[in-house]
Each structure stands twice: as C-alpha cells, then as structure tokens.
Design an enzyme around this catalytic site. Sequence first.
Site, PDB file in Angstrom:
ATOM      1  N   HIS A  72       0.837  -1.203   0.000  1.00 31.39           N
ATOM      2  CA  HIS A  72       0.000   0.000   0.000  1.00 31.39           C
ATOM      3  C   HIS A  72       0.875   1.257   0.000  1.00 31.39           C
ATOM      4  O   HIS A  72       1.251   1.776   1.047  1.00 31.39           O
ATOM      5  CB  HIS A  72      -0.921  -0.007   1.220  1.00 31.39           C
ATOM      6  CG  HIS A  72      -2.036   0.985   1.116  1.00 31.39           C
ATOM      7  ND1 HIS A  72      -3.309   0.729   1.558  1.00 31.39           N
ATOM      8  CD2 HIS A  72      -2.081   2.245   0.613  1.00 31.39           C
ATOM      9  CE1 HIS A  72      -4.081   1.790   1.344  1.00 31.39           C
ATOM     10  NE2 HIS A  72      -3.355   2.718   0.773  1.00 31.39           N
ATOM     11  N   LEU A  75       2.668   6.467  -4.973  1.00 36.10           N
ATOM     12  CA  LEU A  75       3.876   6.980  -5.636  1.00 36.10           C
ATOM     13  C   LEU A  75       3.646   8.353  -6.257  1.00 36.10           C
ATOM     14  O   LEU A  75       4.588   9.019  -6.674  1.00 36.10           O
ATOM     15  CB  LEU A  75       4.361   5.995  -6.700  1.00 36.10           C
ATOM     16  CG  LEU A  75       5.030   4.722  -6.164  1.00 36.10           C
ATOM     17  CD1 LEU A  75       5.427   3.804  -7.320  1.00 36.10           C
ATOM     18  CD2 LEU A  75       6.243   5.051  -5.313  1.00 36.10           C
ATOM     19  N   ARG A  76       2.386   8.772  -6.352  1.00 36.26           N
ATOM     20  CA  ARG A  76       2.001  10.120  -6.810  1.00 36.26           C
ATOM     21  C   ARG A  76       2.322  10.412  -8.268  1.00 36.26           C
ATOM     22  O   ARG A  76       2.091  11.522  -8.726  1.00 36.26           O
ATOM     23  CB  ARG A  76       2.655  11.209  -5.947  1.00 36.26           C
ATOM     24  CG  ARG A  76       2.396  11.095  -4.458  1.00 36.26           C
ATOM     25  CD  ARG A  76       0.934  11.213  -4.118  1.00 36.26           C
ATOM     26  NE  ARG A  76       0.710  11.369  -2.682  1.00 36.26           N
ATOM     27  CZ  ARG A  76      -0.406  11.019  -2.063  1.00 36.26           C
ATOM     28  NH1 ARG A  76      -1.408  10.485  -2.742  1.00 36.26           N
ATOM     29  NH2 ARG A  76      -0.540  11.202  -0.771  1.00 36.26           N
ATOM     30  N   ASN A 106      -4.709   6.351  -7.190  1.00 35.59           N
ATOM     31  CA  ASN A 106      -5.242   7.725  -7.106  1.00 35.59           C
ATOM     32  C   ASN A 106      -4.193   8.759  -7.508  1.00 35.59           C
ATOM     33  O   ASN A 106      -3.823   9.643  -6.754  1.00 35.59           O
ATOM     34  CB  ASN A 106      -5.827   8.024  -5.730  1.00 35.59           C
ATOM     35  CG  ASN A 106      -4.844   7.817  -4.599  1.00 35.59           C
ATOM     36  OD1 ASN A 106      -3.834   7.138  -4.768  1.00 35.59           O
ATOM     37  ND2 ASN A 106      -5.128   8.406  -3.464  1.00 35.59           N
ATOM     38  N   ASP A 164      -8.655   3.344  -3.786  1.00 37.89           N
ATOM     39  CA  ASP A 164      -8.127   3.827  -2.510  1.00 37.89           C
ATOM     40  C   ASP A 164      -8.080   5.340  -2.412  1.00 37.89           C
ATOM     41  O   ASP A 164      -7.752   6.040  -3.365  1.00 37.89           O
ATOM     42  CB  ASP A 164      -6.722   3.288  -2.251  1.00 37.89           C
ATOM     43  CG  ASP A 164      -6.262   3.650  -0.857  1.00 37.89           C
ATOM     44  OD1 ASP A 164      -6.870   3.152   0.097  1.00 37.89           O
ATOM     45  OD2 ASP A 164      -5.328   4.461  -0.729  1.00 37.89           O
ATOM     46  N   HIS A 244      -5.651  -0.700   5.324  1.00 35.19           N
ATOM     47  CA  HIS A 244      -5.406   0.046   6.572  1.00 35.19           C
ATOM     48  C   HIS A 244      -6.512  -0.054   7.616  1.00 35.19           C
ATOM     49  O   HIS A 244      -7.077   0.945   8.050  1.00 35.19           O
ATOM     50  CB  HIS A 244      -5.084   1.505   6.277  1.00 35.19           C
ATOM     51  CG  HIS A 244      -5.967   2.187   5.262  1.00 35.19           C
ATOM     52  ND1 HIS A 244      -7.335   2.181   5.344  1.00 35.19           N
ATOM     53  CD2 HIS A 244      -5.664   2.882   4.132  1.00 35.19           C
ATOM     54  CE1 HIS A 244      -7.826   2.857   4.318  1.00 35.19           C
ATOM     55  NE2 HIS A 244      -6.828   3.285   3.568  1.00 35.19           N
ATOM     56  N   ASP A 319       0.882   2.500   3.833  1.00 34.05           N
ATOM     57  CA  ASP A 319       0.039   3.594   3.330  1.00 34.05           C
ATOM     58  C   ASP A 319       0.887   4.855   3.150  1.00 34.05           C
ATOM     59  O   ASP A 319       0.475   5.965   3.521  1.00 34.05           O
ATOM     60  CB  ASP A 319      -1.159   3.857   4.250  1.00 34.05           C
ATOM     61  CG  ASP A 319      -2.224   4.730   3.584  1.00 34.05           C
ATOM     62  OD1 ASP A 319      -2.083   5.041   2.379  1.00 34.05           O
ATOM     63  OD2 ASP A 319      -3.185   5.104   4.276  1.00 34.05           O
ATOM     64  N   HIS A 323       3.157  14.026   1.033  1.00 35.96           N
ATOM     65  CA  HIS A 323       2.609  15.359   0.782  1.00 35.96           C
ATOM     66  C   HIS A 323       3.741  16.371   0.923  1.00 35.96           C
ATOM     67  O   HIS A 323       4.605  16.227   1.792  1.00 35.96           O
ATOM     68  CB  HIS A 323       1.492  15.704   1.766  1.00 35.96           C
ATOM     69  CG  HIS A 323       0.249  14.900   1.584  1.00 35.96           C
ATOM     70  ND1 HIS A 323      -0.531  14.995   0.451  1.00 35.96           N
ATOM     71  CD2 HIS A 323      -0.351  13.979   2.369  1.00 35.96           C
ATOM     72  CE1 HIS A 323      -1.551  14.154   0.559  1.00 35.96           C
ATOM     73  NE2 HIS A 323      -1.461  13.526   1.711  1.00 35.96           N
ATOM     74  N   PHE A 337      -4.742  14.576   4.568  1.00 37.40           N
ATOM     75  CA  PHE A 337      -4.523  13.355   5.326  1.00 37.40           C
ATOM     76  C   PHE A 337      -3.279  12.639   4.815  1.00 37.40           C
ATOM     77  O   PHE A 337      -3.001  12.655   3.623  1.00 37.40           O
ATOM     78  CB  PHE A 337      -5.712  12.407   5.143  1.00 37.40           C
ATOM     79  CG  PHE A 337      -6.993  12.861   5.807  1.00 37.40           C
ATOM     80  CD1 PHE A 337      -7.154  12.719   7.174  1.00 37.40           C
ATOM     81  CD2 PHE A 337      -8.025  13.412   5.064  1.00 37.40           C
ATOM     82  CE1 PHE A 337      -8.339  13.109   7.788  1.00 37.40           C
ATOM     83  CE2 PHE A 337      -9.217  13.802   5.677  1.00 37.40           C
ATOM     84  CZ  PHE A 337      -9.370  13.650   7.047  1.00 37.40           C
TER      85      PHE A 337
END
Lengths: 444, 368
Positions: A72, A75-76, A106, A164, A244, A319, A323, A337
């Site tokens: 989980h 990698l953005r 996502n 997710d 999670h 997870d 950011h 988050f």
Amino acid sequence: MASLLIKGGRVIDPATGTDALLDLLVVDGRIAERRPARPGKGASGERGVVPAGTKVLEAAGHWVCPGFVDMHVHLREPGQEHKESVETGTRAAAAGGFTSIACMPNTEPWNDGLSVTEYIVAEARRKGAVNVFPIGCVSKGGRGEELAEIGDMARSGAVAVSDDGQPVANTYLLRMAMEYTKIFGIPLIDHCEDRDLSAGGAMHEGYVSTMLGLQGIPAAAEEVAVAADLAVAQLTQGRLHVAHLSTRGSLEKVRQAKREGLRVTCEVTPHHLVLTDQAVADSDFDPNTKMNPPLRGEQDRQALIEGLRDGTIDAVASDHAPHHTDEKLQEFDEAPFGIIGLETSVPLIMDRFVRQGVITPARFVELMSVNPARILGLRKGTLAVGADADVTIIDPELERKVDVAQFRSKSRNSPFHGWALRGWPVATVVAGQLVHELRAAATR
Amino acid sequence: MLVDTKLQTSGRKTATAGARPSARRSTAARRPEGAADAQSARVEAATPEPKTEKRLIALKQNHLLGMQGLAAEEITLILDTARSFAEVSTRSIKKVPTLRGRTIVNFFMEPSTRTRSSFEIAEKRLSADALNFSPGASSVVKGESLLDTARNLEAMAPDMIVIRHKSSGAPHFLARHCRAHIINAGDGWHEHPTQALLDAFTIREKKGKLKGLRVAIIGDLMHSRVLRSNIFLLKTMGADVVACAPPTLTPVELSRLGVQVTWRIDEALEGADVVMMLRIQRERQKSGAFPSAREYYNLYGLTVERARRARTDAIIMHPGPMNRGVEIDSAVADGPYSVILDQVTNGVAVRMAVLYLLAGGTLGELAD
C-alpha cells in the site's frame, strides 16, 4: 553471469520453514544455492564452490529475509510529482528494506486504464530501484460509478484493484467488481469508510477530539463499511482485502469472516500500531498526526496488536502517502490526510513488536513479505532455491534515530522524526542486485 | 497545552522582561489608581506593603493558547490583575501608559464584533499600538497560507498577536512559527480562554467565589469553544459543572472532562448558581442536529419558567451573540438576574490583564 554470496546471516524464510544460519548464493537474479554457513572458513574455502567474481555480502549477525513487500504505497506519479515519483518512491522503498511495492491508483489522472498502468510499469523499469506492481482502479476515474477496464489493466501488470482514497460506496458496483475480478484472480482492496459518518472529520472521534474541539471520525465510519463489504464478499465469494484496518470492531468483523471461510484479508499500518489519537494532543495539533483512517484510541491499538499476533492481520503496509511540506504546514483541519512510511515501517515494527517479543521473527517476515506477496499473487516472499533473489537484510541490533532529512522520499511528512529505534534494514537486494546498503563497509 | 515550555526557556522571556516598562519610575502612571477594590487588601501607594512572592507573581507562560493546563494560581492572578484594571474603564480618561510602545496585532480570521472590539479597547486603554488585520482586508482571501501570513506579520515585529481562527489549533500553529506572544481569541471549537476568564471574573464579582458553585452550561456543546475553556477553568477552580444539550449537539466522552452531562434541561438547571447559555447557530439545523428553531426553543430555550429551577440568586450568562427566542427568552436575557452586559464590560478588564501579564507585568508592580 552475475553472482552474489550473502554470507553467514540468519535466514528467516517461513515459506520453507527455515530459520538457520545459511549462506545464500545468488546467480543471475535467482537463489541458486543455500548451504549451512561455515563461520570458520575464509575466502579460500569458498573459492571452489562459488563462481569467480562473486560479490560477497557479509550478513553475520543479520537477518536475511525474503524481500519485503509494501502492498500500500502512493507513488504520486503521474500528476503529483512534487510529492513523490516512481524514482524517489522506489528509492525510499529500497532504503526502507522493501524490494517490491504496490502503488495505489489515485494519481492524476487515476490509474483506471491501460495507458497509466503501462506508464507506471515502464517508468518503474526505467528508473525504479525496486519492483513496482500497480493497483488499478475499481471504477473509472475512481468515481464509483462504472467499472474501470480491469481486464486491460490486469493484462498490463495490475495486481489488484482499488479506488483507494475513496471507498467503493456503491454496494452494487462493489458486487459487480468482486464478481468481475474473479476472471483475473486479483483481489479488490477497499478503503472502508462511510463518508456520511466521516464527513468533515479530522481525527478519531473520542475523548481527545472532544478535548481539542476537532471534528471526529467515528470508528463506526470504518466498521459500517467493513460490514457492508463483508456481506458483499459473502454474497459474491469474491476476494476482498481491507486496506489500513484501524479499529477493534473492524478487526473483530474480519476475524469472524475468516472463521466463516470468506476470502478476506486485511492489512494494518505501523502508525496505527504505535500511535493513538493522543498524539494529536501531545504534538499540539501537528498535521503529521493527521491521516485517514485517523489514529485511533488505545483500545483499538491493543486490538490491532492482538490481531498481529493471532494472524487476523495478514500484512503490515505503510500507506506511504507523501505530501509536500507546504501542504502539510497548515491548520490541522486544512492539512491533507496522510504520512509517509516506507522508510520507517521496518524499524517501527522491529523495535516495538519483534524486539519486544510481541511477534516472532518468522511472523514478522510473514507480515512483511510472505502474506502481501500471496495476497497480490506475486511470485515473491520466499528464499527457496529458484526464487527471485529479492532479499531484505536486517540488523536487529542497530539503533538509529529517524531523521526525515535523510529520507530518499521527496516528502518529509512523518510523525516519527527523532524517534530512536532499534532494528533497521541494512541491505536490500532486488533480483540479485544490491539496491541499498546502509554501511559501505559491509561488502568487499 | 498552555505552557509552551520549549519557548519558555528560550531567550525571549528575558527579552520580554528587559523590555518591561520601568515600574519604579512611573508608579502613578502605571498603577490604575484605586485599582484594588473593597474585597482585596487595599494597598496604599504611600505605604507600600513589603513585597511578597505572591504579590510579585507573574504569568509563567509566553502565550495564552487555552485554559487547559493553566494552574489555579495563574487563573487567580489574571482575575486579580483584571480587578485592578477594571477601575481604569470607569475614569473619564480611560487610559494608562502601561503598554506604550508595544505593537499588538489583532489577527481575526473569523467574523467577530464583541471579542475584537474588546481586545482593541483593552489595547488602547493600555496605550499599545493596535493593528487590526482581518481577512476581508488581507491577502488571506488571495490564497496566502497561514504560515506566510504569520511570517509577514512577524516581519513587522509585533509584540503580541491576538488570533481568532476557524481552525482548532491555529494559535498553536502560530506559536510554533512566531516569536510574538500569541493570545487565542477563539480557535475553532477548541478554546476561547479570555471568554472563560471574563466569565469567571463576572461570576467571582457576583458570587464572591468560584469554588463549590454549580454552573450549568446549556446549548450547543459540540461546537462551542466557550464550553471547553469554561470547563477547564471552572474545574481547575473547584466549581461543579453540568453540561446540557440534545445528544446531537453533545461531543462524545464529554463527561471525561470531569463534568456532569445531561440532555434534560430541568435537571441541569436544578440548584444552579450560574446558568450559562450557549449560542445555537441556525446552520446546525441543516446538519440535522435539531428539526427547527421552534422545537429547539420548546425543548431547550431558557424561559422564566424554566429558570425558576435554578437557585433564587442564580445569575444568567451568555457569551453572545444571542439568538433571542431560540436558546434564551428575552424576559430572561433582559431580566434582573442577567449579567450578560456585565460580561462584556468585564471582558475589557480581563483582556487588559492578560495583555499586561503576557508582556511581562506582575501583580506586584501594579500594586506599587
């Protein structure tokens, strides 16, 4: 012919029932030979049996484990490369002792079809330090309306589907997805959250949220969704993996479902195992204590630890949610988050649970490698002869402080900065190649 | 929560102390004349009593972020100091030079009339230079982050920043990133410490004490920073608190803060020495907390009839702004037991005390 000898380590390989001092010979990216370590013998003793030019990785005093799998990770990339990229995320994974990671869909755009899946696979091949296994969307654009082209994604390398970050709230769509994924033999990973119950919440709902005047996310927001998912899993006999998992009630529901023979698995994050909602108060509203699901109460945490012990929890997953600092340096309720975890996951579990005797080293390897590999259908998670030479080497005695400035990740959003932990990954081998090593002196 | 020990040990404390206006030379000017009232030991300027530790007591922290964690003696210090300052507002020239040369920024990110005006008047009566900074007139609406706004304010070297913000914890954020003293003028649903202090001041003036009183707090408990600050303060000072709201507006595990929790208003009012009503925002109706203002009033509105359950000498309080006919009937709000306007008056004195003490002042100096 490239070869590597991992010498004198304690090989912990639950898949073959092994826990012994062994030398591992790796040839051409696979485990070629395992033999009892002969600590007395020097280089001359080896010369006759290892190929010429073999690199030697001294592992005496270390644990030699099948490569760890973090199932989980965010990698953005594509779309949010200011937070993380395939390149930096996989370097963080290598530094954290992971040889394989599964990345959530996502991104921008969402990984909901062939092109993004193929892009990630190609980018990982070009720049990835470790194996990358994409997770495709359940629904187009993660919108929860229509099924994404799961067949296309599975064919190009997706190992699971998930929306997710978003729960699959529409139970009809969930049913269709659990039926449809049977064709490809891949699990549906759900972020279980009832958005009506959690709307506006910034932390776990309980005494601490009341004291701090922050809107709460009740445990029931997760449990309602877990219950719904399990009912649909029962209906479809499909494969469900709960991402999670964070509450005692969710854990109990999964435990019961497993007893009833449902094809359900679950993961838990290190932060839910070591922190509680009290961390929000203790840190004076530090946004690095804000994640979703939120840090829960102590009773929940204790229940998760019990689940770790008794096998209800199948895997530990970070997870890893990078950011940018600017995004996290905001008012608590405004900050996004999520925290990063690839580079702290192993030492946290080692220090708090393995070294404390809460779980055995073999159970630890199951949680970090064997089970996540099995859930995702990867041919990983073992050091049997012939297996891929993905190896995680841990120094169980090494004590270091977490220093976010040293992270390979692009992001720094970790609540563990400054924590002194014992038991760190010191070398990471992917397909026989050393992709990370903590101490340069360990090879020759 | 309140005492930022990390910052307390930094060099800033010393700098503050050094910058304190000399008390000795300007005794008359610095001391609000006749500040001590009949209930406190009157100290004549001509015959100063020997200074004791108690009289020289100063606030231990650099910031006022909340009431949680504040010790009883610190609360008493603020209230005693406020009593000294209350007299200033009764003069024809309502000004003392105590904070002359200090710059105070009133950084209000949320609409506020009462609190902002109260702080501004307090600052002006202490001769501080006050700057009002609110989002309508600022770059915050242009998307500037709180951190950047804070850094820009900081660059102008204010001595104190009074912050009102919709996010719980925003003052703590500022305290982490600014050198100025931070005063929380209300953060989200979290705390509103000067409101609790002015409430306590008002109760003490009317009842002569806080300890042992039964205080009923009734209204939207869930979203109320006034509630939380009052609970922390009143429990520390030994009062009994009963909190009352419909369950839909009651935060979970509230009783763990040491208060009795009930949804029966008659039970809450029974035997109360103090009745504190909290504002009901009509927007809460949309979120489903109650079906209509009418039904709320029928179930929870404070009417003369209901108020009879409280003690005969009970006082009625409200932090404002009031919704007449929703949480409180006008006959009660404007009735003989209402101290609602006293609260506003006392707000100025309490805020003067907080500003003075955070600037490094001591009660002993005031009495010199």
